[in-house]
Design a protein around this motif. Structure first.
Motif, mmCIF file in Angstrom:
data_model
loop_
_atom_site.group_PDB
_atom_site.id
_atom_site.type_symbol
_atom_site.label_atom_id
_atom_site.label_comp_id
_atom_site.label_asym_id
_atom_site.label_seq_id
_atom_site.Cartn_x
_atom_site.Cartn_y
_atom_site.Cartn_z
ATOM 1 N N ALA A 1 -2.973 4.360 0.263
ATOM 2 C CA ALA A 1 -3.667 4.535 1.537
ATOM 3 C C ALA A 1 -4.850 5.475 1.344
ATOM 4 O O ALA A 1 -4.750 6.478 0.631
ATOM 5 N N LEU A 2 -5.967 5.156 1.976
ATOM 6 C CA LEU A 2 -7.180 5.950 1.799
ATOM 7 C C LEU A 2 -7.311 6.930 2.961
ATOM 8 O O LEU A 2 -8.070 6.725 3.911
ATOM 9 N N ARG B 1 -9.446 5.802 -5.692
ATOM 10 C CA ARG B 1 -9.031 6.543 -4.484
ATOM 11 C C ARG B 1 -9.262 8.030 -4.673
ATOM 12 O O ARG B 1 -9.799 8.713 -3.781
ATOM 13 N N ALA B 2 -8.852 8.569 -5.818
ATOM 14 C CA ALA B 2 -9.037 9.993 -6.072
ATOM 15 C C ALA B 2 -10.513 10.360 -6.039
ATOM 16 O O ALA B 2 -10.897 11.381 -5.449
ATOM 17 N N VAL C 1 0.836 -1.202 0.000
ATOM 18 C CA VAL C 1 0.000 0.000 0.000
ATOM 19 C C VAL C 1 0.873 1.255 0.000
ATOM 20 O O VAL C 1 0.628 2.200 -0.764
ATOM 21 N N ALA C 2 1.898 1.273 0.841
ATOM 22 C CA ALA C 2 2.774 2.441 0.927
ATOM 23 C C ALA C 2 3.549 2.652 -0.365
ATOM 24 O O ALA C 2 3.653 3.778 -0.860
ATOM 25 N N ARG C 3 4.081 1.574 -0.902
ATOM 26 C CA ARG C 3 4.896 1.671 -2.115
ATOM 27 C C ARG C 3 4.088 2.187 -3.305
ATOM 28 O O ARG C 3 4.599 2.926 -4.153
ATOM 29 N N ASP D 1 -6.092 3.796 7.110
ATOM 30 C CA ASP D 1 -7.042 4.234 6.088
ATOM 31 C C ASP D 1 -8.095 5.108 6.774
ATOM 32 O O ASP D 1 -9.235 4.692 6.991
ATOM 33 N N ASN D 2 -7.715 6.325 7.127
ATOM 34 C CA ASN D 2 -8.508 7.116 8.063
ATOM 35 C C ASN D 2 -9.342 8.218 7.404
ATOM 36 O O ASN D 2 -9.727 9.180 8.062
#
Length: 521
Positions: free
Chosen positions: A258-259, A482-483, A252-254, A274-275
């Protein structure tokens, strides 16, 4: 035999006087461009592309639409003969961007009047970005697409472009300074942890300042922007602490998936990183209990489900790429380097699930802003503009859907972001392949190949694709989803802050779901 150096020397000989004139007198640069004649080893097409580029730049400086259109027309002629020519494709994208920018901004209607040319420009830049053109040209195309995205308030995607361009070409000062400015803007607006965002900005500021020192020919406007950036030494560097992170967290980081309401950054020490949340929604004080309006607003449930859908799609893609389950089936080999099994199945499922989220975002906006339409007929690509009564397609001339226009007029620019993302997903847009892949996998069969994409037998119902390209697209589809979810949160946040103070409303804050269920310490 001519060498690349011979070609570059001829180019400099031809282009030098015109670009030198451009700095002092765009009118003189236009006159020089119109007299350019090919010199060996440059071809006539090389000279036309050069001439067009000068006309576009000079016309843009002068705000002269006709000169810019002249340059764009020359580029279209070249691409009619040599459609795979990437420098001409890039230059046409640039010409269309300039054509939009020289038109006076008149509020939300400007986005409709210039929408077609900016949409085509984004698509052209994407073509170059995905081509085998030199890295510096691909990076410039990605950067220019980022500029267009930022112009449409699509700051999440704009940052992704700047980050990608800076990775591809660290000397691209527009990309590195753009990434730094967006990160600092987000930190100032509270769109993410300030220490994370400013710490990430430090690296881009250092890149930009290096080019600032090494390239005396940087445009004055760009030099002024870089000069306004804070000293890198004043910012504490930040990077995710992934030494003890599990494979999924590192994935996820790479891939920056992350949401959270932040451009970038993931803190693995948090239990729930994911906050991204809808914190509260205001309701009119006078509600009629017999209308069933006394409970928690439905939008909270919708947003929860959107998050869960995204996180599920993300995890499915992770499994496909990093931890596919044991195969329990046997498959017939079609002798064409095809790959069959759970890995490819998960990859298709994850990509489809990511793009499916977009229609749900449109439904959530419909519910929240009380737009007309039934959930079974709402489409992300057709939600934002006034439809033609017969075809259902956007009416001509283009016009915002009435309630959407009112909301944008009140300052909710993130509806513009969603609308233009919808334009890019539709046929012919920069992101259309994501929607097409989703449709192909839903209504037909997609076979992936890990070597030559040459099927043993052809069928109109079967699509054959490169496995590596499918893997990359699945990640990018997740970023698109995500966007869209972040823009939805910004639509809600902006609408809540714009509520008229004269109306008697009360904010409704809901408790944490995991706390209520006893799942938090």
């Amino acid at each position: 035999m001519n060498t690349p150096d011979d070609h570059q020397r001829a180019f400099q000989e031809l282009a030098g006087p015109a670009y030198e004139a451009l700095r002092e007198s765009p009118v003189r640069a236009i006159a020089i461009a119109r007299t350019l004649v090919a010199i060996p080893p440059l071809t006539e097409a090389d000279t036309v592309v050069l001439k067009a580029g000068i006309l576009v730049d000079a016309g843009g400086d002068l705000g002269d639409l006709k000169v810019v259109e002249e340059g764009a027309g020359l580029l279209r002629e070249v691409l009619t003969v040599t459609p795979a020519r990437q420098d001409a494709t890039y230059s046409l994208g640039n010409a269309l961007s300039v054509l939009a920018d020289v038109r006076s901004f008149d509020g939300p209607e400007w986005y409709l009047k210039t929408g077609a040319m900016r949409r085509e420009a984004r698509a052209l830049f994407e073509v170059v970005a995905q081509s085998d053109a030199p890295a510096d040209l691909r990076a410039r195309a990605i950067t220019n697409r980022g500029n267009l995205l930022w112009e449409s308030h699509r700051w999440v995607e704009a940052y992704e472009c700047y980050r990608a361009a800076a990775e591809l070409d660290p000397t691209n000062t527009v990309a590195s300074s753009g990434a730094a400015r967006l990160l600092l803007y987000a930190a100032e607006k509270g769109l993410g942890p300030a220490t994370t965002l400013t710490g990430l900005a430090r690296g881009y500021i250092e890149l930009a300042r290096r080019s600032y020192r090494d390239d005396p020919d940087l445009p004055r406007d760009l030099r002024r922007l870089i000069a306004k950036l804070p000293p890198a030494s004043a910012l504490v560097p930040w990077s995710p602490k992934l030494q003890n992170a599990d494979v999924y967290t590192a994935f996820v980081a790479r891939n920056h998936l992350a949401l959270g309401l932040t451009l970038d950054g993931l803190e693995p020490s948090l239990r729930r990183w994911d906050n991204l949340m809808v914190d509260s929604i205001s309701k009119d004080f006078e509600v009629r209990l017999d209308e069933g309006d006394s409970g928690v607003p439905t939008l909270f449930a919708m947003f929860n489900l959107l998050k869960a859908d995204f996180l599920s799609a993300r995890y499915v893609v992770h499994l496909a790429l990093n931890d596919p389950p044991q195969e329990t089936a046997q498959y017939a080999d079609t002798l064409d380097y095809a790959r069959y099994g759970v890995k490819t199945g998960l990859l298709l499922l994850g990509q489809r699930a990511a793009i499916d989220i977009l229609d749900k975002v449109a439904v959530a906006v419909t519910e929240y802003l009380k737009l007309p339409g039934n959930s079974d007929s709402i489409q992300f690509t057709r939600r934002w503009l006034r439809p033609d009564k017969k075809s259902g397609k956007p009416a001509v001339p283009l016009a915002w859907q009435r309630e959407v226009a009112a909301e944008i007029g009140a300052g909710n620019v993130y509806l513009i972001a969603l609308a233009e993302l919808a334009e890019d997903i539709a046929r012919g847009g920069a992101l259309a392949t994501h929607q097409q892949s989703r449709s192909l996998a839903t209504h037909g069969f997609v076979v992936m190949h890990d070597e030559r994409v040459e099927p043993s037998a052809k069928s109109p119902h079967v699509t054959h694709r490169d496995l590596a390209e499918c893997e990359e697209q699945a990640i990018r589809s997740l970023r698109v989803a995500r966007a869209a979810i972040i823009y939805l949160e910004m639509v809600i946040r902006t609408h809540e802050s714009n509520r008229p103070s004269r109306r008697f409303v009360v904010p409704m804050v809901v408790p944490n779901h995991h706390y209520i269920r006893g799942e938090e310490d």
